[in-house]
Design an enzyme around this catalytic site. Structure first.
Site, mmCIF file in Angstrom:
data_model
loop_
_atom_site.group_PDB
_atom_site.id
_atom_site.type_symbol
_atom_site.label_atom_id
_atom_site.label_comp_id
_atom_site.label_asym_id
_atom_site.label_seq_id
_atom_site.Cartn_x
_atom_site.Cartn_y
_atom_site.Cartn_z
ATOM 1 N N LYS A 107 32.281 19.445 43.112
ATOM 2 C CA LYS A 107 33.421 19.814 42.247
ATOM 3 C C LYS A 107 33.476 18.553 41.386
ATOM 4 C CE LYS A 107 34.982 17.978 46.423
ATOM 5 N NZ LYS A 107 35.061 18.434 47.917
ATOM 6 N N GLY A 189 36.904 10.941 60.199
ATOM 7 C CA GLY A 189 36.239 11.266 59.262
ATOM 8 C C GLY A 189 36.507 12.197 58.200
ATOM 9 N N LYS A 207 39.212 20.659 41.463
ATOM 10 C CA LYS A 207 39.160 21.970 41.935
ATOM 11 C C LYS A 207 39.928 22.799 40.988
ATOM 12 C CE LYS A 207 38.076 20.644 46.553
ATOM 13 N NZ LYS A 207 38.729 20.174 47.976
HETATM 14 P P1 NAP Z 1 27.392 14.142 53.153
HETATM 15 O O1 NAP Z 1 27.259 14.643 54.600
HETATM 16 O O2 NAP Z 1 27.732 12.803 52.755
HETATM 17 O O3 NAP Z 1 25.824 14.243 52.702
HETATM 18 C C1 NAP Z 1 25.367 14.175 51.288
HETATM 19 C C2 NAP Z 1 23.758 14.228 51.540
HETATM 20 O O4 NAP Z 1 22.992 13.767 50.440
HETATM 21 C C3 NAP Z 1 22.975 13.435 52.642
HETATM 22 O O5 NAP Z 1 22.162 13.826 53.622
HETATM 23 C C4 NAP Z 1 22.404 12.303 52.053
HETATM 24 O O6 NAP Z 1 21.283 11.744 52.519
HETATM 25 C C5 NAP Z 1 22.162 13.131 50.581
HETATM 26 N N1 NAP Z 1 21.886 12.144 49.494
HETATM 27 C C6 NAP Z 1 22.581 11.329 48.964
HETATM 28 N N2 NAP Z 1 22.095 10.711 47.818
HETATM 29 C C7 NAP Z 1 20.782 11.116 47.730
HETATM 30 C C8 NAP Z 1 19.955 10.620 47.110
HETATM 31 N N3 NAP Z 1 19.871 9.953 45.902
HETATM 32 N N4 NAP Z 1 18.607 11.523 47.069
HETATM 33 C C9 NAP Z 1 18.571 12.440 48.158
HETATM 34 N N5 NAP Z 1 19.697 12.741 49.080
HETATM 35 C C10 NAP Z 1 20.794 12.133 48.768
HETATM 36 O O7 NAP Z 1 28.186 15.136 52.194
HETATM 37 P P2 NAP Z 1 28.720 16.572 52.528
HETATM 38 O O8 NAP Z 1 30.028 16.367 53.078
HETATM 39 O O9 NAP Z 1 27.615 17.341 52.900
HETATM 40 O O10 NAP Z 1 29.017 17.133 50.953
HETATM 41 C C11 NAP Z 1 27.929 17.544 49.949
HETATM 42 C C12 NAP Z 1 28.482 18.006 48.788
HETATM 43 O O11 NAP Z 1 29.464 19.009 49.233
HETATM 44 C C13 NAP Z 1 29.491 17.241 47.747
HETATM 45 O O12 NAP Z 1 29.472 17.566 46.633
HETATM 46 C C14 NAP Z 1 30.830 17.237 48.433
HETATM 47 O O13 NAP Z 1 32.068 16.998 47.637
HETATM 48 C C15 NAP Z 1 30.886 19.144 48.682
HETATM 49 N N6 NAP Z 1 31.916 19.528 49.688
HETATM 50 C C16 NAP Z 1 31.839 18.932 51.049
HETATM 51 C C17 NAP Z 1 32.724 19.590 51.913
HETATM 52 C C18 NAP Z 1 32.596 19.126 53.246
HETATM 53 O O14 NAP Z 1 33.505 19.850 53.857
HETATM 54 N N7 NAP Z 1 31.741 18.281 53.692
HETATM 55 C C19 NAP Z 1 33.495 20.597 51.284
HETATM 56 C C20 NAP Z 1 33.368 21.124 50.162
HETATM 57 C C21 NAP Z 1 32.423 20.523 49.271
HETATM 58 P P3 NAP Z 1 21.267 11.013 53.855
HETATM 59 O O15 NAP Z 1 21.733 11.799 54.860
HETATM 60 O O16 NAP Z 1 19.807 10.776 54.231
HETATM 61 O O17 NAP Z 1 22.085 9.745 53.729
HETATM 62 N N1 HSE Z 2 37.944 16.073 50.744
HETATM 63 C C1 HSE Z 2 37.888 17.516 50.492
HETATM 64 C C2 HSE Z 2 39.228 17.889 51.178
HETATM 65 C C3 HSE Z 2 36.873 18.216 51.017
HETATM 66 O O1 HSE Z 2 39.921 17.233 52.027
HETATM 67 O O2 HSE Z 2 39.564 19.021 50.945
HETATM 68 C C4 HSE Z 2 36.653 19.659 50.859
HETATM 69 O O3 HSE Z 2 36.395 19.819 49.477
#
Ligand code: NAP
Ligand code: HSE
Length: 428
Positions: A107, A189, A207
């Site tokens: 986002k 977390g 968003k």
């Molecule tokens: P995360 O757990 O922090 O994972 C990020 C991943 O990206 C990790 O695997 C990391 O590698 C990799 N990465 C970071 N920098 C990189 C680079 N330069 N080259 C290659 N890989 C790289 O994040 P996430 O929670 O999955 O979120 C991912 C996306 O989804 C974000 O845009 C977030 O805003 C969005 N999102 C997340 C959620 C949620 O519930 N988590 C909900 C909605 C949207 P390593 O593992 O090796 O460090």
């Molecule tokens: N930090 C965001 C939230 C993750 O708490 O809703 C999902 O976008």
């Protein structure tokens, strides 16, 4: 055998691993639903050695997500790294330039660069899909771009940050102060790496700006979102709001008025018995109002591995089926630049002031309100043991501009301690 759809996944964290699991575990279901196999050919993350709890041996590894985005054996580049500059942006641009479709959950990136990315995709004849970027597992982008495409949308609002909703409902249910619940959320977390993205309302503002673009046919205008976070909400505010029949929510509202596009993300009081008032924990809710449909309420998990991966896979399946929809639901070059309007529609306000407990203090505040055309509906001075008196005022309907002017004038009276909390009471 039909041609498989080949995914390249950059980012193997919470969401990326969730996507890998669905592709591996539901191969038959995905093929049956889309009419073709959906497979992963290559992946990328920072650390190749990290145990991610899924088998990645079948996939090619790229250290560089840009290289992954350019691979010949990738049809859809799935960006799940995050960040609004750097590798995510570079890799998405490279993917589009290399003729790939893109699915992302990012986002922040789209709030800042959505228009340029949508135009680049349009020029290249590619699609960029982002269901997972807004409200986690809720199919809100699909609802707006497809199911509600026959409506003039009049208003979009909702709770779009699960972390803030967790903090506010936990304060309410456990009677705990903000600082203590913030620390709890951190330990669990729940917070973004930069917690201000959550509690400062920025993530939810990202968003909202994406939903506004689709709803009102305007270019994404994140800078036009009026942002206020939840950091100043005290347990006292939560208790007083409850006593008045309200709950405090970080609420986003976007509407087009004759003056332009109003977008605000701020803590508001909503009726305790309304669907928004009853929303608990990390759950999100988006309310969409259209001229034909009237009101649609969507509720579901706003984050987490399963819900977010579910939304990513919805986009992947649409691409596998051959569905080609413009990024923001209409051709990018036809989107109007949003004319930003400061939100000023009338509402009642909740004011929490701390006054010096001395003769005439309250009278000075009442005078300031009167001079600004603000009428008091309810007023309460709560029990206190020290020299400062907490005062709660609920106003009759007024405009935010009048409240702001009055707050500036109150600061000149010499009876105020600190800045007041002023929260809009939203009719929902
Ligand atoms: P995360 O757990 O922090 O994972 C990020 C991943 O990206 C990790 O695997 C990391 O590698 C990799 N990465 C970071 N920098 C990189 C680079 N330069 N080259 C290659 N890989 C790289 O994040 P996430 O929670 O999955 O979120 C991912 C996306 O989804 C974000 O845009 C977030 O805003 C969005 N999102 C997340 C959620 C949620 O519930 N988590 C909900 C909605 C949207 P390593 O593992 O090796 O460090
Ligand atoms: N930090 C965001 C939230 C993750 O708490 O809703 C999902 O976008």
């Amino acid at each position: 055998m039909t041609t498989p759809l080949r995914l390249g996944i950059a980012g193997l964290g919470t969401v990326g691993v969730g996507v890998v699991k669905i592709v591996r575990q539901k191969a038959n279901l995905l093929a049956a639903r889309t009419g073709r196999p959906v497979v992963i050919t290559a992946v990328s993350a920072r650390s190749r050695d990290k145990d991610r709890g899924v088998n990645l041996n079948d996939y090619a590894w790229e250290d560089d997500p840009v290289a992954l985005a350019k691979r010949d054996d990738v049809d859809v580049f799935v960006e799940l790294m995050g960040g609004h500059e750097g590798p995510a942006k570079d890799a998405i641009e490279a993917a589009i330039a290399s003729g790939k479709d893109v699915v992302t959950a990012n986002k922040a990136l789209l709030a800042h660069h959505g228009q340029a990315i949508a135009e680049a995709a349009e020029d290249a004849g590619r699609v960029v899909r982002f269901e997972a970027a807004v409200a986690g597992g809720i199919p809100v982008i699909k609802s707006l771009t497809e199911g509600l495409a026959g409506n003039d949308i009049t208003r979009v609002m909702g709770v779009m940050n699960g972390t803030c909703n967790y903090i506010l409902t936990r304060m309410q249910d456990a009677g705990l102060p903000y600082e203590e619940v913030f620390a709890e959320a951190d330990a669990l977390g729940y917070l973004e790496a930069d917690p201000n993205l959550d509690v400062g309302g920025i993530d939810a503002g990202h968003k909202l700006s994406l939903l506004s673009s689709i709803a009102f046919g305007t270019q994404v205008d994140f800078d036009g979102v009026e942002l206020e976070g939840i950091q100043r909400i005290s347990i006292e505010d939560i208790k007083q709001a409850e006593d008045l029949g309200y709950k405090i929510k970080l609420l986003g509202v976007a509407q087009m008025s004759g003056r332009g596009l109003e977008q605000r993300m701020s803590p508001c009081l909503v009726p305790a018995d309304s669907p928004l008032g009853q929303l608990k924990g990390g759950t999100n809710m988006v309310v969409i109002e259209g001229d034909a449909v009237e009101q649609v309420v969507l509720r579901g998990p706003g984050a987490g591995e399963g819900p977010t991966a579910s939304a990513v896979m919805g986009d992947v399946c649409d691409i596998a089926r051959g569905l080609r929809i413009s990024t923001f639901g209409a051709p990018a070059k036809g989107l109007q630049k949003a004319k930003t309007a400061k939100s000023n529609s009338p509402a009642a306000f909740y004011l929490h002031l701390t006054l010096l407990d001395r003769p005439g203090a309250l009278a000075k505040i009442a005078t300031v309100l009167g001079e600004n055309g603000i009428s008091i509906d309810r007023l309460r001075q709560t029990r206190h043991d020290d020299a400062n008196a907490p005062v709660l005022i609920v106003t009759h309907k007024t405009q935010r501009s009048a409240i702001d002017t009055a707050i500036d004038a109150m600061a000149e009276t010499g009876v105020m301690v600190g800045a007041p909390v002023a929260l809009r009471i939203e009719s929902v």
